[in-house]
Design an enzyme around this catalytic site. Sequence first.
Site: not given
Ligand SMILES: Cc1ncc(COP(=O)(O)O)c(C=O)c1O
Length: 422
Positions: A219, A242, A380
């Site tokens: 983020q 992102k 999550c």
């Molecule tokens: C703080 C943070 N860490 C890890 C992730 C996981 O990212 P990804 O699903 O692109 O691997 C996210 C996804 O929302 C996140 O916001």
Amino acid sequence: MKATGGILASEQPTRVLSFDADSIREDFPILKQLVYGKPLVYLDNAATSQKPTAVVDAMTHYYSTDNSNIHRGVHLLSERATQQYEEARVKAQGFINAAASKEIIFTRGTTEAINLVAGSYGRANVNSGDEVLITAMEHHSNIVPWQILCEEKGARLRVAPINDDGELIIEEFAKLLNERTKIVSLAHVSNALGTINPIRAIVEIAHRHNVPVMIDGAQAAPHMKLDVQELDCDFYAFSGHKVFGPTGIGVLYGKASLLDAMPPYQGGGDMIASVTFEKTTYNTLPYKFEAGTPNIAGTIGFGAAIDYVNQIGIDRIARYEHELLDYGTGALSQIQGLRLIGTAKDKAGVLSFVLEGVHPHDVGTILDREGIAIRTGHHCAMPVMERFGIPATARASLAFYNTKEEIDALVAGIHKVKEVFG
Ligand SMILES: Cc1ncc(COP(=O)(O)O)c(C=O)c1O
């Protein structure tokens, strides 16, 4: 803005006008659509951001003209594909100011990058009785891989607490570091709260105990200038999707000395130097950690996304988004019955909230009918919800193509939710 092909970011002009979100929106055709007859207001950028035409064009161009497997071919298409793939690595290196391009490992995203470190560095260095230190604001991607490791090794997962504003309590964090701590892993920016952690200070504290630090930058990367050498972190992970790039591509940065000493994460093609049935020797960095055919088109699209962000200028993006965040925080704070979750002094563009008497899911559903896309749920980050004693929040998350008018539309939408629930 057109696709940039193989031009390096440093050779491209920066847009000189003061921040003009309306002109920038022209680069994102997806934003022009109507949803249920209303203009789309896309405020789910923390989940994934939209892609500018330059990114889509770069991927289409690759598939239309250069599609081929990389590294192994002697023919021209393979050479071109390899060159663009490796150019993207150099762009990613520049984006976070890594010391060398071999410190950039391409992964599927942040999740895979953290799993790589837990599975390789963690397996090699964490033993029975050791500790792994994370914080109470982590995304599941930065909890579960460490839990798996700790279960396997008989190690202990320690969790540094956060205060009522959603800020890490640094003194408590420091107290948890001890001679058993083998690695610290924490978010640069919390996806559920928007909190920006003081990474430089945290790294310094951990290094005093000789503990390496992994940063989950999922983020942070879209919103602020990154300099891994200045942060002095040992590992840094982020996701292309992102940062206005495609899904299925991300980066693990690691200091070369650490990566060199780590065992491979996955076995297969490209990660080897030689194979016999008796013994396999491994490739050099970064290829040792890139087994199998990678996401070539995604990597090239990711490179185009980095070019795009560089052309606008990450500092200008950060300033503009901060203005938007201040505006949104002010506007939402005035709504009776609305409670912002995550009120840290140092925050990125996340507005997480609960509305008295209305389940966040209902907030999201009614806003959707108004054309407003937000996310509702635990994001999550179930332990964060538990910390605040709530099951879920509604979360509006910002990008540089959002406008104050869109925040006004969000506020009007929330008033509509209140009317419905009387
Ligand atoms: C703080 C943070 N860490 C890890 C992730 C996981 O990212 P990804 O699903 O692109 O691997 C996210 C996804 O929302 C996140 O916001």
